[in-house]
Write a protein that holds these residues in place. Structure first.
Motif, PDB file in Angstrom:
ATOM      1  N   VAL A  98      25.449  40.663  17.431  1.00 20.22           N
ATOM      2  CA  VAL A  98      24.159  41.785  17.143  1.00 20.22           C
ATOM      3  C   VAL A  98      24.280  42.250  15.987  1.00 20.22           C
ATOM      4  O   VAL A  98      23.182  42.319  15.191  1.00 20.22           O
ATOM      5  N   ILE A  99      25.290  42.968  15.582  1.00 12.65           N
ATOM      6  CA  ILE A  99      25.220  43.846  14.290  1.00 12.65           C
ATOM      7  C   ILE A  99      25.169  42.700  13.221  1.00 12.65           C
ATOM      8  O   ILE A  99      24.183  43.108  12.203  1.00 12.65           O
ATOM      9  N   ALA A 123      29.339  42.329  17.790  1.00 11.90           N
ATOM     10  CA  ALA A 123      29.720  41.994  16.644  1.00 11.90           C
ATOM     11  C   ALA A 123      28.489  41.097  16.058  1.00 11.90           C
ATOM     12  O   ALA A 123      27.735  41.123  14.960  1.00 11.90           O
ATOM     13  N   GLN A 166      21.405  42.188  12.783  1.00  9.75           N
ATOM     14  CA  GLN A 166      20.625  43.502  12.458  1.00  9.75           C
ATOM     15  C   GLN A 166      21.017  43.313  10.886  1.00  9.75           C
ATOM     16  O   GLN A 166      19.903  43.639   9.887  1.00  9.75           O
ATOM     17  N   LEU A 167      21.975  43.274  10.271  1.00  3.59           N
ATOM     18  CA  LEU A 167      22.292  43.387   9.018  1.00  3.59           C
ATOM     19  C   LEU A 167      21.505  42.138   8.215  1.00  3.59           C
ATOM     20  O   LEU A 167      21.276  42.373   7.051  1.00  3.59           O
TER      21      LEU A 167
END
Lengths: 126, 162
Positions: A10-11, A8, A14-15
């Motif tokens: 990492v995401i 989570a 990224q976002l």
């Protein structure tokens, strides 16, 4: 559960990166700036593979311009085949230069070879 | 990365696709979109169920069609996507959306592996009643999955705009 939280995290990173990226144009004309016309020698013949037709033109100062045309079927419909213009021929390309002044890239509307015009996109409005 | 992209571009697949006519890329694009639609549509329904929507249907009943369809969609999208890259791979060197998308796919697959190992998931598939903690774990996994695949699809769409 710990690996899920890590995923989570990492995401989220990224976002955030995605949101921070400047909008740039390849599709459409928004990433282009200013009408330009370049006359020179066709050094790399037209390729109709990939999302857009491409070719390269070397101008009188020796600069090599990357020419981006329409998607292959549209370029083809405008009358351009991969072997329509031989390398070494003099061509004039008219279109819009990439907004990044460091790049010699033109998204073209019209290619002229001899007395033939190939209108890949309609002329600018106004 | 650049060397890998050049190698892909010079591969037999890349050469064959470049010689396959003006519509080849368009057809490839169509197959890719059908793969994405199948994958993301299945993932969306399953993940929303894990998050607690559509409780009229059991997780088991929803997982039965969506899991294999998601796998099929992934296979179609991954194959056509790899083929699309080979057509002009070196063009994508330095494209940040691609560099986010590819690791995000790996995170998505990792999420699948993790979920399949969860006791809660196995209980759900067996139709057993779930503890509140198990339900929360599955909801969290479903939320992660949705975020990951949204990242993948979003970045994928933006690659061409860079």
């Amino acid at each position: 559960m710990r690996s899920l939280s890590r995923a989570a995290a990492v995401i989220v990173v990224q976002l955030t990166l995605l949101a921070a990226m400047p909008a740039a144009g390849h599709h459409g004309w928004s990433g282009n700036a200013g009408e330009i016309s370049v006359t020179g020698e066709l050094v790399t013949a037209l390729s109709l593979a990939g999302p857009h037709g491409t070719m390269q033109v070397r101008d009188a100062e020796g600069r090599v311009w990357d020419i981006t045309l329409a998607p292959a079927p549209r370029t083809h419909r405008a009358g351009l085949r991969e072997d329509t213009i031989p390398t070494g021929a003099q061509v004039t390309v008219e279109g819009e230069r990439n907004a990044d002044a460091a790049r010699h890239e033109i998204k073209v509307r019209r290619v002229t070879h001899g007395d033939r015009h190939y209108d890949v996109y309609p002329p600018p409005r106004g | 990365m650049y060397e890998l992209l050049v190698w892909l571009e010079e591969s037999m697949v890349g050469g064959a696709l470049r010689g396959a006519g003006v519509w080849a890329y368009g057809w490839l694009n169509l197959v890719h979109i059908l793969g994405i639609a199948t994958l993301f549509g299945s993932v969306l329904v399953l993940d929303l169920r894990l998050l607690g929507l559509f409780r009229d249907s059991s997780i088991e009943a929803i997982a039965r069609p969506t899991v294999p369809l998601a796998a099929l969609g992934f296979a179609v999208a991954a194959t056509s996507g790899a083929a699309m890259i080979t057509v002009n791979a070196s063009e994508y060197a330095g494209n940040p959306y691609l560099y986010v998308k590819l690791p995000a796919i790996l995170v998505g697959l990792l999420n699948v592996v993790v979920v399949q190992r969860l006791a809660a998931w196995r209980h759900a598939l067996a139709g057993a009643p779930l503890e509140p903690g198990e339900r929360r774990a599955l909801a969290f996994a479903g939320g992660c999955s949705l975020l990951i695949w949204l990242t993948v699809v979003g970045c994928g769409r933006m690659i061409g705009y860079w």
